[in-house]
Each structure stands twice: as structure tokens, then as C-alpha cells.
Motif scaffolding. Structure first.
Motif, PDB file in Angstrom:
ATOM      1  N   HIS A   1      13.380  -3.552  -8.208  1.00 24.54           N
ATOM      2  CA  HIS A   1      12.304  -4.364  -7.656  1.00 24.54           C
ATOM      3  C   HIS A   1      11.583  -5.134  -8.767  1.00 24.54           C
ATOM      4  O   HIS A   1      11.263  -6.315  -8.611  1.00 24.54           O
ATOM      5  CB  HIS A   1      11.326  -3.482  -6.891  1.00 24.54           C
TER       6      HIS A   1
ATOM      7  N   GLU B   1      12.598   2.056  -1.137  1.00 23.92           N
ATOM      8  CA  GLU B   1      11.900   2.949  -2.070  1.00 23.92           C
ATOM      9  C   GLU B   1      11.060   3.960  -1.307  1.00 23.92           C
ATOM     10  O   GLU B   1      11.050   5.154  -1.653  1.00 23.92           O
ATOM     11  CB  GLU B   1      11.023   2.159  -3.044  1.00 23.92           C
ATOM     12  N   ASN B   2      10.351   3.517  -0.282  1.00 22.80           N
ATOM     13  CA  ASN B   2       9.559   4.452   0.524  1.00 22.80           C
ATOM     14  C   ASN B   2      10.440   5.527   1.165  1.00 22.80           C
ATOM     15  O   ASN B   2      10.052   6.689   1.223  1.00 22.80           O
ATOM     16  CB  ASN B   2       8.773   3.697   1.598  1.00 22.80           C
TER      17      ASN B   2
ATOM     18  N   GLY C   1       2.314  -2.477  -0.422  1.00 28.76           N
ATOM     19  CA  GLY C   1       3.664  -2.601  -0.950  1.00 28.76           C
ATOM     20  C   GLY C   1       3.763  -2.482  -2.449  1.00 28.76           C
ATOM     21  O   GLY C   1       2.890  -1.954  -3.129  1.00 28.76           O
ATOM     22  N   PHE C   2       4.866  -2.984  -2.950  1.00 26.34           N
ATOM     23  CA  PHE C   2       5.230  -2.846  -4.358  1.00 26.34           C
ATOM     24  C   PHE C   2       4.190  -3.456  -5.282  1.00 26.34           C
ATOM     25  O   PHE C   2       3.764  -2.829  -6.249  1.00 26.34           O
ATOM     26  CB  PHE C   2       6.597  -3.503  -4.586  1.00 26.34           C
TER      27      PHE C   2
ATOM     28  N   THR D   1      11.036  -2.420  -0.790  1.00 29.42           N
ATOM     29  CA  THR D   1       9.872  -1.558  -0.567  1.00 29.42           C
ATOM     30  C   THR D   1      10.210  -0.491   0.469  1.00 29.42           C
ATOM     31  O   THR D   1       9.909   0.691   0.278  1.00 29.42           O
ATOM     32  CB  THR D   1       8.662  -2.388  -0.094  1.00 29.42           C
TER      33      THR D   1
ATOM     34  N   LEU E   1       4.760   4.024  -1.360  1.00 31.13           N
ATOM     35  CA  LEU E   1       3.951   2.982  -1.984  1.00 31.13           C
ATOM     36  C   LEU E   1       2.665   2.770  -1.197  1.00 31.13           C
ATOM     37  O   LEU E   1       2.564   3.152  -0.031  1.00 31.13           O
ATOM     38  CB  LEU E   1       4.741   1.675  -2.039  1.00 31.13           C
TER      39      LEU E   1
ATOM     40  N   CYS F   1       9.283  -6.023   2.430  1.00 32.29           N
ATOM     41  CA  CYS F   1      10.459  -6.241   1.591  1.00 32.29           C
ATOM     42  C   CYS F   1      11.440  -5.088   1.807  1.00 32.29           C
ATOM     43  O   CYS F   1      11.036  -3.920   1.832  1.00 32.29           O
ATOM     44  CB  CYS F   1      10.032  -6.299   0.132  1.00 32.29           C
TER      45      CYS F   1
END
Length: 129
Positions: free
Chosen positions: A14, A61-62, A77-78, A58, A73, A55
Motif C-alpha cells: 500500500h 489488510e483489515n 483507512g490507510f 485496505t 485500520l 480501497c
């Protein structure tokens, strides 16, 4: 452990995507066809700013962080999690966005200039004397 590492890997990707978004247009100075990939990335960036879209990175990753038993996050978001108030203060967000737009514009203007100059040079070489 694997999900934690996967979440961190997505975070690194990211960051790389954001760096590419900001300065990737300069790659087209060397490789003009790279401009199309950067155009797609810039369009995504504008979409993400203009509309409340999540995204995919995002989301990924979550997911990994949740499977690793970690907190995801921030809701923003990021950028809200890793960038704002870390790299620059939150109240400078609009300024930073405009600076990124300016950097992208300069990279694209430079790309256009170089492409046109190369085209003129080719035409000059191939033109009958």
C-alpha cells in the motif's frame, strides 16, 4: 503469524502504491508506456478522494489483521492510520493532496514534452532531404 505477516506485506504494498501514485508519472519520462498505468492509478486516487470507496488493499489488510487477532485500520483507512498525523498533520491534508496533484501534473507535462520531442526527432531523421 502468517496472517500478521500478510497484513504487514499488504501495508508495504500500500505504501508502494501511494509512492507510485505521487511520483510514478516520472517513470514515463524513461518508459512512455508506463504513463497508462500511472493514469489508471491517478484515476483511482481521484475516485478514492471524491467518493467514499474502500480501497481493496485496505480491505485486504483489515481482513488479514482480523484473522491475526489484531485491530484493523482506522475507519478512515490507510492514510488516516499510517500517514496523517505521522507524516504530516491532519489539518494539512488538503494541501498535501494539492501538492500530489501538482507533482503528478509536472510529471505528465514532462512526459508529454519528452514524447513530442522524441516524435519530432524521429520525424526529422526520417524526413527526406
Amino acid at each position: 503469524m502468517g496472517y500478521r505477516i500478510a497484513g504487514q506485506a499488504v501495508m508495504v504494498v500500500h505504501f508502494a502504491v501511494l509512492i507510485y501514485l505521487a511520483v510514478g508519472g516520472f517513470l514515463a519520462w524513461r518508459w512512455p508506456k508506463a504513463w497508462f498505468a500511472h493514469l489508471a492509478m491517478a484515476c483511482w486516487g481521484l475516485l478514492a478522494i471524491a467518493f467514499p470507496v474502500v480501497c481493496p488493499l485496505t480491505h485486504l489488510e483489515n481482513e488479514f489483521r482480523a484473522k491475526a487477532g489484531e485491530a484493523g485500520l482506522n475507519p478512515g483507512g490507510f492514510i488516516d492510520t499510517y500517514i496523517e498525523n505521522v507524516v504530516y498533520p491532519e489539518d494539512s491534508t488538503v494541501l498535501v493532496r494539492w501538492l500530489v496533484v501538482a507533482v503528478v501534473a509536472v510529471s505528465w507535462a514532462g512526459t508529454l514534452h519528452l514524447v513530442l520531442r522524441r516524435r519530432r526527432a524521429r520525424e526529422h531523421v526520417t524526413a527526406p532531404s
